[in-house]
Scaffold this motif. Structure first.
Motif, PDB file in Angstrom:
ATOM      1  N   MET A 134       0.830  -1.213   0.000  1.00 44.70           N
ATOM      2  CA  MET A 134       0.000   0.000   0.000  1.00 44.70           C
ATOM      3  C   MET A 134       0.860   1.257   0.000  1.00 44.70           C
ATOM      4  O   MET A 134       0.577   2.221  -0.706  1.00 44.70           O
ATOM      5  N   MET A 135       1.918   1.232   0.766  1.00 44.97           N
ATOM      6  CA  MET A 135       2.788   2.395   0.850  1.00 44.97           C
ATOM      7  C   MET A 135       3.468   2.661  -0.492  1.00 44.97           C
ATOM      8  O   MET A 135       3.549   3.798  -0.940  1.00 44.97           O
ATOM      9  N   LEU A 136       3.945   1.623  -1.149  1.00 45.89           N
ATOM     10  CA  LEU A 136       4.594   1.813  -2.447  1.00 45.89           C
ATOM     11  C   LEU A 136       3.609   2.319  -3.488  1.00 45.89           C
ATOM     12  O   LEU A 136       3.976   3.107  -4.363  1.00 45.89           O
ATOM     13  N   LYS A 137       2.370   1.886  -3.395  1.00 45.54           N
ATOM     14  CA  LYS A 137       1.361   2.333  -4.359  1.00 45.54           C
ATOM     15  C   LYS A 137       1.020   3.805  -4.167  1.00 45.54           C
ATOM     16  O   LYS A 137       0.884   4.558  -5.127  1.00 45.54           O
ATOM     17  N   TYR A 138       0.901   4.242  -2.929  1.00 47.98           N
ATOM     18  CA  TYR A 138       0.410   5.585  -2.665  1.00 47.98           C
ATOM     19  C   TYR A 138       1.496   6.598  -2.305  1.00 47.98           C
ATOM     20  O   TYR A 138       1.262   7.797  -2.388  1.00 47.98           O
ATOM     21  N   ALA A 139       2.682   6.170  -1.892  1.00 47.32           N
ATOM     22  CA  ALA A 139       3.678   7.128  -1.409  1.00 47.32           C
ATOM     23  C   ALA A 139       4.939   7.176  -2.260  1.00 47.32           C
ATOM     24  O   ALA A 139       5.557   8.211  -2.369  1.00 47.32           O
ATOM     25  N   GLY A 140       5.385   6.077  -2.844  1.00 44.07           N
ATOM     26  CA  GLY A 140       6.583   6.090  -3.666  1.00 44.07           C
ATOM     27  C   GLY A 140       7.718   5.293  -3.053  1.00 44.07           C
ATOM     28  O   GLY A 140       7.685   4.886  -1.892  1.00 44.07           O
ATOM     29  N   ALA A 141       8.750   5.104  -3.871  1.00 39.75           N
ATOM     30  CA  ALA A 141       9.858   4.234  -3.482  1.00 39.75           C
ATOM     31  C   ALA A 141      10.734   4.846  -2.395  1.00 39.75           C
ATOM     32  O   ALA A 141      11.263   4.132  -1.544  1.00 39.75           O
ATOM     33  N   THR A 142      10.914   6.155  -2.410  1.00 40.25           N
ATOM     34  CA  THR A 142      11.771   6.787  -1.403  1.00 40.25           C
ATOM     35  C   THR A 142      11.185   6.609  -0.015  1.00 40.25           C
ATOM     36  O   THR A 142      11.894   6.265   0.935  1.00 40.25           O
ATOM     37  N   HIS A 143       9.902   6.816   0.093  1.00 41.24           N
ATOM     38  CA  HIS A 143       9.256   6.593   1.383  1.00 41.24           C
ATOM     39  C   HIS A 143       9.286   5.112   1.755  1.00 41.24           C
ATOM     40  O   HIS A 143       9.233   4.759   2.933  1.00 41.24           O
ATOM     41  N   GLY A 144       9.371   4.253   0.751  1.00 42.09           N
ATOM     42  CA  GLY A 144       9.443   2.820   1.010  1.00 42.09           C
ATOM     43  C   GLY A 144      10.676   2.432   1.790  1.00 42.09           C
ATOM     44  O   GLY A 144      10.619   1.578   2.675  1.00 42.09           O
ATOM     45  N   SER A 157      10.063   3.537   5.347  1.00 45.33           N
ATOM     46  CA  SER A 157       9.062   2.724   6.027  1.00 45.33           C
ATOM     47  C   SER A 157       9.589   1.333   6.328  1.00 45.33           C
ATOM     48  O   SER A 157       9.245   0.740   7.359  1.00 45.33           O
ATOM     49  N   THR A 158      10.433   0.801   5.466  1.00 42.74           N
ATOM     50  CA  THR A 158      11.037  -0.497   5.741  1.00 42.74           C
ATOM     51  C   THR A 158      11.929  -0.426   6.974  1.00 42.74           C
ATOM     52  O   THR A 158      11.888  -1.305   7.844  1.00 42.74           O
ATOM     53  N   ALA A 159      12.725   0.635   7.069  1.00 43.57           N
ATOM     54  CA  ALA A 159      13.591   0.802   8.246  1.00 43.57           C
ATOM     55  C   ALA A 159      12.763   0.938   9.518  1.00 43.57           C
ATOM     56  O   ALA A 159      13.068   0.309  10.544  1.00 43.57           O
ATOM     57  N   ILE A 160      11.718   1.732   9.457  1.00 42.80           N
ATOM     58  CA  ILE A 160      10.868   1.924  10.635  1.00 42.80           C
ATOM     59  C   ILE A 160      10.158   0.621  11.003  1.00 42.80           C
ATOM     60  O   ILE A 160      10.021   0.288  12.185  1.00 42.80           O
ATOM     61  N   SER A 161       9.723  -0.142  10.005  1.00 44.76           N
ATOM     62  CA  SER A 161       9.032  -1.398  10.312  1.00 44.76           C
ATOM     63  C   SER A 161       9.973  -2.405  10.964  1.00 44.76           C
ATOM     64  O   SER A 161       9.563  -3.158  11.849  1.00 44.76           O
TER      65      SER A 161
END
Length: 101
Positions: free
Chosen positions: A43-53, A56-60
């Motif tokens: 969902m994040m990649l669809k709505y926010a983009g790869a940079t935020h990905g 978000s991976t680090a935070i997860s």
């Protein structure tokens, strides 16, 4: 592929105990966390983009480690983990603030 290996190597155990024989709450929790993480990442990649990905991976990873420590008790963070956590969170905040104008 995994199902074939289970049938070839553990068919008798699966027949006796069932497919989920030997599972405890930790295994179920790990499966649910992985599935939920994958859905949230998609969902994040669809709505926010790869940079935020990347952020978000680090935070997860950080959140999963903390949940593993406090709920399951099978992870003990050390100084290097806290340093990496600080860098990941600081980089997320710096990216969110944007470049100065």
């Amino acid at each position: 592929n995994a199902l074939i290996i289970v049938v070839l190597e553990d068919a008798s155990t699966v027949y006796e105990q069932g497919f989920f024989g030997g599972f405890d709450y930790r295994v179920v929790y790990a499966i649910l966390m992985t599935a939920l993480g994958g859905l949230l990442c998609a969902m994040m990649l669809k709505y926010a983009g790869a940079t935020h990905g990347c952020f978000s991976t680090a935070i997860s990873i950080i959140l999963t480690a903390f949940v593993s420590e406090f709920l399951l008790g099978d992870f003990t963070p050390d100084l290097l983990f806290f340093l990496g956590t600080f860098v990941a969170i600081a980089s997320t905040f710096l990216f969110t603030l944007g470049f100065p104008e």
